[in-house]
Write an enzyme that holds these catalytic residues in place. Structure first.
Site, mmCIF file in Angstrom:
data_model
loop_
_atom_site.group_PDB
_atom_site.id
_atom_site.type_symbol
_atom_site.label_atom_id
_atom_site.label_comp_id
_atom_site.label_asym_id
_atom_site.label_seq_id
_atom_site.Cartn_x
_atom_site.Cartn_y
_atom_site.Cartn_z
ATOM 1 C CB SER A 46 -1.631 3.209 -3.907
ATOM 2 O OG SER A 46 -2.822 2.683 -3.401
ATOM 3 C CG ASP A 203 -3.177 0.588 -5.821
ATOM 4 O OD1 ASP A 203 -1.958 0.828 -5.790
ATOM 5 O OD2 ASP A 203 -3.958 0.893 -4.906
#
Length: 280
Positions: A46, A203
């Site tokens: 992320s 993500d």
């Protein structure tokens, strides 16, 4: 680092957390100034994928400056001009602009020539439409986070969320590192889902906030961006986390002061960590 100095960690893991990852930048600037560190492997997920890339390229301060500049002209996290800008929020456009500015060709050359670097991506379940699967994964991730407070979640994986650990050093050699880093921070439904190797991406933090490098060997420094009640029990891992909740909100792109204060907190926490570990 001289031949007589030994790096205390063979691996570094950059956890995700959106703008909270500026805590990692402040921490590493102070930590690396005092401790000889030369990791063989780095992993990021992320926002930690961007933090890790900037650490390897020596662009941490550059990232802070560019992100602050981008936030100064942004007074809302809602995109009131959808037709002109595309998307319900400005996040995807701004993030792309910042990442492509900071991870330019020179930065990518540094990453390509550096230690082994991997970035974790997550993939929506094949049994569901990508956006729907991404949204369900997000809900499960948030539910598990606030129920069990652990960085190595399990609920989205049990639902069928897939993952892949991408060789970011090879990607950087191809000049595609910015594209990979942008894909790694795709939060449905705020962002449109990109493809990586023909697979929809969300993500990677939905799968795990502590991606284990492959191969997983030696002592590991894990840089978290929030406090957890339960941490994985691994004697080889040293987990560092903010001393308190950081000023930055995960996806607030309107306040440059918050990310500056988050960086400063990282610096202070690094000084406290070094004081508590004088043997490093």
């Amino acid at each position: 680092m001289s031949d007589t100095q030994i790096s205390p960690f063979e691996q570094i893991v950059f956890s995700g957390g959106g703008t909270r990852c500026f805590w990692q930048g402040g921490f590493m600037e102070v930590f690396c100034d005092k401790v000889p560190i030369a990791p063989a492997r780095v992993a990021g997920v992320s926002g930690g994928a961007l933090a890790g890339a900037c650490y390897l390229a020596g662009r941490e301060r550059r990232l802070l400056e560019v992100m602050q500049d981008a936030f100064r002209d942004q007074d809302s996290n809602v995109n009131w001009h959808v037709r002109e800008d595309g998307g319900l929020t400005p996040h995807q456009r701004l993030y792309r602009e910042v990442v492509e500015t900071v991870l330019d060709a020179d930065a990518q050359k540094h990453v390509a020539a550096g230690p082994h670097f991997q970035i974790l991506l997550a993939h929506p379940p094949l049994s569901l439409m990508p956006k729907l699967g991404g949204m369900i994964s997000t809900l499960l991730y948030e539910a598990e986070l606030h129920t069990l407070s652990r960085p190595d979640g399990q609920w989205p994986g049990r639902m069928g969320l897939g993952h892949s650990l991408v060789d970011a050093r090879a990607v950087a050699a191809e000049g595609r590192l910015a594209e990979l880093v942008i894909a790694a921070a795709t939060i449905p439904p705020i962002f449109d889902l990109p493809l990586w190797n023909d697979r929809p991406v969300i993500d990677g933090g939905m799968f795990s906030q502590v991606p284990t490098p492959e191969p997983d060997e030696g002592r590991t420094l894990v840089l978290l961006t929030r406090r957890y009640d339960r941490l994985p029990g691994d004697e080889r891992c040293t987990f560092v986390e903010p001393s308190d909740e950081v000023p930055a909100d995960k996806i607030d792109f309107t306040d440059p002061g918050k990310i500056r204060r988050t960086w400063d907190q990282g610096e202070e926490d690094a000084r406290a960590f070094l004081k508590a570990h004088p043997d490093l």
